[in-house]
Design a protein around this motif. Structure first.
Motif, PDB file in Angstrom:
ATOM      1  N   LYS A   1     -29.916 -14.493   5.041  1.00  0.00           N
ATOM      2  CA  LYS A   1     -29.611 -13.512   4.008  1.00  0.00           C
ATOM      3  C   LYS A   1     -30.191 -12.172   4.449  1.00  0.00           C
ATOM      4  O   LYS A   1     -31.403 -11.985   4.451  1.00  0.00           O
ATOM      5  N   TYR A   2     -29.318 -11.264   4.789  1.00  0.00           N
ATOM      6  CA  TYR A   2     -29.757  -9.951   5.257  1.00  0.00           C
ATOM      7  C   TYR A   2     -29.906  -8.974   4.092  1.00  0.00           C
ATOM      8  O   TYR A   2     -29.117  -9.001   3.151  1.00  0.00           O
ATOM      9  N   TYR A   3     -30.892  -8.100   4.211  1.00  0.00           N
ATOM     10  CA  TYR A   3     -31.095  -7.074   3.200  1.00  0.00           C
ATOM     11  C   TYR A   3     -30.944  -5.693   3.829  1.00  0.00           C
ATOM     12  O   TYR A   3     -31.313  -5.487   4.991  1.00  0.00           O
ATOM     13  N   SER A   4     -30.390  -4.771   3.040  1.00  0.00           N
ATOM     14  CA  SER A   4     -30.278  -3.385   3.500  1.00  0.00           C
ATOM     15  C   SER A   4     -30.769  -2.436   2.415  1.00  0.00           C
ATOM     16  O   SER A   4     -30.739  -2.760   1.234  1.00  0.00           O
ATOM     17  N   LEU A   5     -31.256  -1.289   2.836  1.00  0.00           N
ATOM     18  CA  LEU A   5     -31.759  -0.273   1.915  1.00  0.00           C
ATOM     19  C   LEU A   5     -30.600   0.381   1.163  1.00  0.00           C
ATOM     20  O   LEU A   5     -29.597   0.733   1.769  1.00  0.00           O
ATOM     21  N   THR A   6     -30.781   0.586  -0.130  1.00  0.00           N
ATOM     22  CA  THR A   6     -29.821   1.388  -0.887  1.00  0.00           C
ATOM     23  C   THR A   6     -30.353   2.821  -0.943  1.00  0.00           C
ATOM     24  O   THR A   6     -31.473   3.093  -0.517  1.00  0.00           O
ATOM     25  N   ALA A   7     -29.553   3.723  -1.500  1.00  0.00           N
ATOM     26  CA  ALA A   7     -29.992   5.111  -1.649  1.00  0.00           C
ATOM     27  C   ALA A   7     -31.233   5.165  -2.531  1.00  0.00           C
ATOM     28  O   ALA A   7     -32.198   5.884  -2.249  1.00  0.00           O
ATOM     29  N   LYS A   8     -31.212   4.352  -3.592  1.00  0.00           N
ATOM     30  CA  LYS A   8     -32.352   4.298  -4.499  1.00  0.00           C
ATOM     31  C   LYS A   8     -33.604   3.789  -3.791  1.00  0.00           C
ATOM     32  O   LYS A   8     -34.707   4.307  -4.009  1.00  0.00           O
ATOM     33  N   GLY A   9     -33.432   2.783  -2.939  1.00  0.00           N
ATOM     34  CA  GLY A   9     -34.553   2.240  -2.176  1.00  0.00           C
ATOM     35  C   GLY A   9     -35.126   3.266  -1.221  1.00  0.00           C
ATOM     36  O   GLY A   9     -36.341   3.361  -1.029  1.00  0.00           O
ATOM     37  N   ARG A  10     -34.256   4.043  -0.640  1.00  0.00           N
ATOM     38  CA  ARG A  10     -34.667   5.074   0.302  1.00  0.00           C
ATOM     39  C   ARG A  10     -35.506   6.140  -0.412  1.00  0.00           C
ATOM     40  O   ARG A  10     -36.530   6.581   0.096  1.00  0.00           O
ATOM     41  N   LYS A  11     -35.054   6.512  -1.584  1.00  0.00           N
ATOM     42  CA  LYS A  11     -35.775   7.500  -2.383  1.00  0.00           C
ATOM     43  C   LYS A  11     -37.151   6.961  -2.786  1.00  0.00           C
ATOM     44  O   LYS A  11     -38.163   7.658  -2.691  1.00  0.00           O
ATOM     45  N   TYR A  12     -37.150   5.722  -3.211  1.00  0.00           N
ATOM     46  CA  TYR A  12     -38.395   5.080  -3.632  1.00  0.00           C
ATOM     47  C   TYR A  12     -39.381   5.016  -2.470  1.00  0.00           C
ATOM     48  O   TYR A  12     -40.578   5.248  -2.644  1.00  0.00           O
ATOM     49  N   LEU A  13     -38.869   4.721  -1.297  1.00  0.00           N
ATOM     50  CA  LEU A  13     -39.713   4.675  -0.094  1.00  0.00           C
ATOM     51  C   LEU A  13     -40.375   6.024   0.168  1.00  0.00           C
ATOM     52  O   LEU A  13     -41.566   6.095   0.480  1.00  0.00           O
ATOM     53  N   ARG A  14     -39.581   7.081   0.044  1.00  0.00           N
ATOM     54  CA  ARG A  14     -40.132   8.424   0.238  1.00  0.00           C
ATOM     55  C   ARG A  14     -41.272   8.689  -0.736  1.00  0.00           C
ATOM     56  O   ARG A  14     -42.342   9.169  -0.364  1.00  0.00           O
ATOM     57  N   GLU A  15     -41.032   8.359  -2.017  1.00  0.00           N
ATOM     58  CA  GLU A  15     -42.045   8.598  -3.047  1.00  0.00           C
ATOM     59  C   GLU A  15     -43.329   7.802  -2.785  1.00  0.00           C
ATOM     60  O   GLU A  15     -44.436   8.336  -2.889  1.00  0.00           O
ATOM     61  N   LYS A  16     -43.152   6.538  -2.473  1.00  0.00           N
ATOM     62  CA  LYS A  16     -44.308   5.663  -2.261  1.00  0.00           C
ATOM     63  C   LYS A  16     -45.102   6.085  -1.031  1.00  0.00           C
ATOM     64  O   LYS A  16     -46.328   5.981  -1.010  1.00  0.00           O
ATOM     65  N   THR A  17     -44.407   6.570  -0.025  1.00  0.00           N
ATOM     66  CA  THR A  17     -45.084   7.025   1.185  1.00  0.00           C
ATOM     67  C   THR A  17     -45.955   8.239   0.878  1.00  0.00           C
ATOM     68  O   THR A  17     -47.092   8.346   1.334  1.00  0.00           O
ATOM     69  N   GLU A  18     -45.428   9.112   0.062  1.00  0.00           N
ATOM     70  CA  GLU A  18     -46.202  10.280  -0.353  1.00  0.00           C
ATOM     71  C   GLU A  18     -47.443   9.879  -1.144  1.00  0.00           C
ATOM     72  O   GLU A  18     -48.540  10.375  -0.897  1.00  0.00           O
ATOM     73  N   GLU A  19     -47.247   8.969  -2.096  1.00  0.00           N
ATOM     74  CA  GLU A  19     -48.369   8.486  -2.899  1.00  0.00           C
ATOM     75  C   GLU A  19     -49.415   7.825  -2.019  1.00  0.00           C
ATOM     76  O   GLU A  19     -50.615   7.991  -2.240  1.00  0.00           O
ATOM     77  N   TRP A  20     -48.964   7.079  -1.051  1.00  0.00           N
ATOM     78  CA  TRP A  20     -49.874   6.414  -0.112  1.00  0.00           C
ATOM     79  C   TRP A  20     -50.737   7.447   0.605  1.00  0.00           C
ATOM     80  O   TRP A  20     -51.944   7.267   0.764  1.00  0.00           O
ATOM     81  N   GLN A  21     -50.127   8.536   1.009  1.00  0.00           N
ATOM     82  CA  GLN A  21     -50.878   9.562   1.721  1.00  0.00           C
ATOM     83  C   GLN A  21     -51.910  10.231   0.823  1.00  0.00           C
ATOM     84  O   GLN A  21     -53.039  10.484   1.249  1.00  0.00           O
TER      85      GLN A  21
ATOM     86  N   THR B   1     -44.496  -3.584  -0.871  1.00  0.00           N
ATOM     87  CA  THR B   1     -43.143  -3.110  -1.141  1.00  0.00           C
ATOM     88  C   THR B   1     -42.774  -1.951  -0.214  1.00  0.00           C
ATOM     89  O   THR B   1     -41.706  -1.953   0.402  1.00  0.00           O
ATOM     90  N   MET B   2     -43.682  -1.011  -0.104  1.00  0.00           N
ATOM     91  CA  MET B   2     -43.449   0.146   0.763  1.00  0.00           C
ATOM     92  C   MET B   2     -43.191  -0.284   2.203  1.00  0.00           C
ATOM     93  O   MET B   2     -42.267   0.210   2.859  1.00  0.00           O
ATOM     94  N   LEU B   3     -43.992  -1.217   2.679  1.00  0.00           N
ATOM     95  CA  LEU B   3     -43.857  -1.666   4.065  1.00  0.00           C
ATOM     96  C   LEU B   3     -42.528  -2.375   4.307  1.00  0.00           C
ATOM     97  O   LEU B   3     -41.877  -2.173   5.336  1.00  0.00           O
ATOM     98  N   ILE B   4     -42.123  -3.185   3.353  1.00  0.00           N
ATOM     99  CA  ILE B   4     -40.835  -3.878   3.453  1.00  0.00           C
ATOM    100  C   ILE B   4     -39.693  -2.869   3.535  1.00  0.00           C
ATOM    101  O   ILE B   4     -38.814  -2.950   4.399  1.00  0.00           O
ATOM    102  N   LEU B   5     -39.728  -1.897   2.627  1.00  0.00           N
ATOM    103  CA  LEU B   5     -38.681  -0.877   2.616  1.00  0.00           C
ATOM    104  C   LEU B   5     -38.669  -0.097   3.932  1.00  0.00           C
ATOM    105  O   LEU B   5     -37.613   0.224   4.475  1.00  0.00           O
ATOM    106  N   LYS B   6     -39.861   0.169   4.443  1.00  0.00           N
ATOM    107  CA  LYS B   6     -39.967   0.901   5.704  1.00  0.00           C
ATOM    108  C   LYS B   6     -39.313   0.122   6.847  1.00  0.00           C
ATOM    109  O   LYS B   6     -38.609   0.693   7.681  1.00  0.00           O
TER     110      LYS B   6
END
Lengths: 115, 115
Positions: B77-97, B14-19
Motif C-alpha cells: 500500500k503506497y502513500y503519497s503526499l497531498t497538497a494539504k499534507g505538503r502544507k502541513y509539513l511546511r508548518e510543522k517544520t517551522e514549528e520544529w525549528q 508525523t513530520m518525519l513521515i511526511l518528509k
DNA sequence: TTCTATATATAGATGATCTATATAAGGAGG
DNA sequence: CCTCCTTATATAGATCATCTATATATAGAA
C-alpha cells in the motif's frame, strides 16, 4: 549509535527544569516564569504539569527541596539539583543533541529517490 | 513569538513521515526502514505506531494511498503526499525549528543567578 | 517443515502533558 | 469592606502519542 530514549520527544520538560536549577535554586512558580522568559514565550509550562513533575523528581532523588518564608508569611518551596539530578541532566542533554541531529538530518536530507 | 503546538514535543513522527514522502511515494514498511537508515538508527519506528498513524493521516487528507502488486502476489500500500499534507509539513517544520531553537537557548543560557 | 523477513493491521497499556479545580494569602480598585 | 487578580502550591481526571503484544498472510532460507 544507540537508539534514543523515546520519552525525550515528549520529555524535554524534565531536562529544561533541571537545567534551570543548574543556575540557582528555584521554587515552582518561578520556574514557570523563567522558562517562559528564557524561551521567548515558547514554553508556557502549566502548574498542573510542573508540580507533579517536581514531586516525582524529588522522589527519584534528582531534586531536594526546602521551605523558605519570604515577606512576612508567604512560604515558598525551593528545589535544588542533587548529584544524581546533575548526572541525569548531562545524559538527557546528550540524548537531546543526538535526537535533534537525527531529525535535522532527515529534514535536511532533501528528496533523493530510493525506489 | 506565538506559543508552539505542544504536540510537537512528541509529535515529530508525523513530520518525519511526511518528509519522507516529499521525496517519493512509499509503503509503510519501507518508511520504517528508511527512517531508521536516514537517522542512523535513532528512529526505530514501530509498526504498531506507524500504521494507525498512516490511517489517520489519510483520513485527514494529508495522504492518499493506492495499492500496488509487486513480485507475483505481494501487495503493497503506497502513500503519497497531498497538497494539504505538503502544507502541513511546511508548518510543522517551522514549528520544529522554533521549538528546538527555544530548547537550545535554554540549554545554552548558562548559569546566571536570578535570585 | 519450520523459522525468519516482509507487509499490514488492531487492541490494550503506558506515560507525559493538559484542563479543571481547590486552597490560601497579598495587593489593588471600586 | 468586598471583590478580583496575582502569587503559590496541589491533585484528579482527560487527552493523546507511542509502545507492546498479537494476529494474519506470503516468500524465501535452513
Amino acid at each position: 549509535m544507540t537508539p534514543i530514549d523515546k520519552s525525550l520527544l515528549t520529555g524535554s520538560t524534565t531536562m529544561l527544569i533541571l537545567k534551570l536549577l543548574e543556575g540557582t535554586d528555584m521554587y515552582g512558580y518561578q520556574m514557570i516564569e523563567e522558562l517562559n522568559l528564557r524561551s521567548n514565550n515558547v514554553f508556557q509550562l502549566k502548574a498542573g504539569t510542573l508540580y507533579p513533575l517536581l514531586h516525582s523528581l524529588e522522589q527519584k532523588d534528582m531534586l531536594a527541596s526546602y521551605e523558605k518564608t519570604v515577606e512576612q508569611a508567604r512560604v515558598r518551596k525551593y528545589y535544588s539539583l542533587t548529584a544524581k539530578g546533575r548526572k541525569y541532566l548531562r545524559e538527557k542533554t546528550e540524548e537531546w543533541q543526538v535526537y535533534t541531529a537525527a531529525v535535522n538530518h532527515v529534514l535536511g536530507g532533501g528528496s533523493f529517490a530510493t525506489t
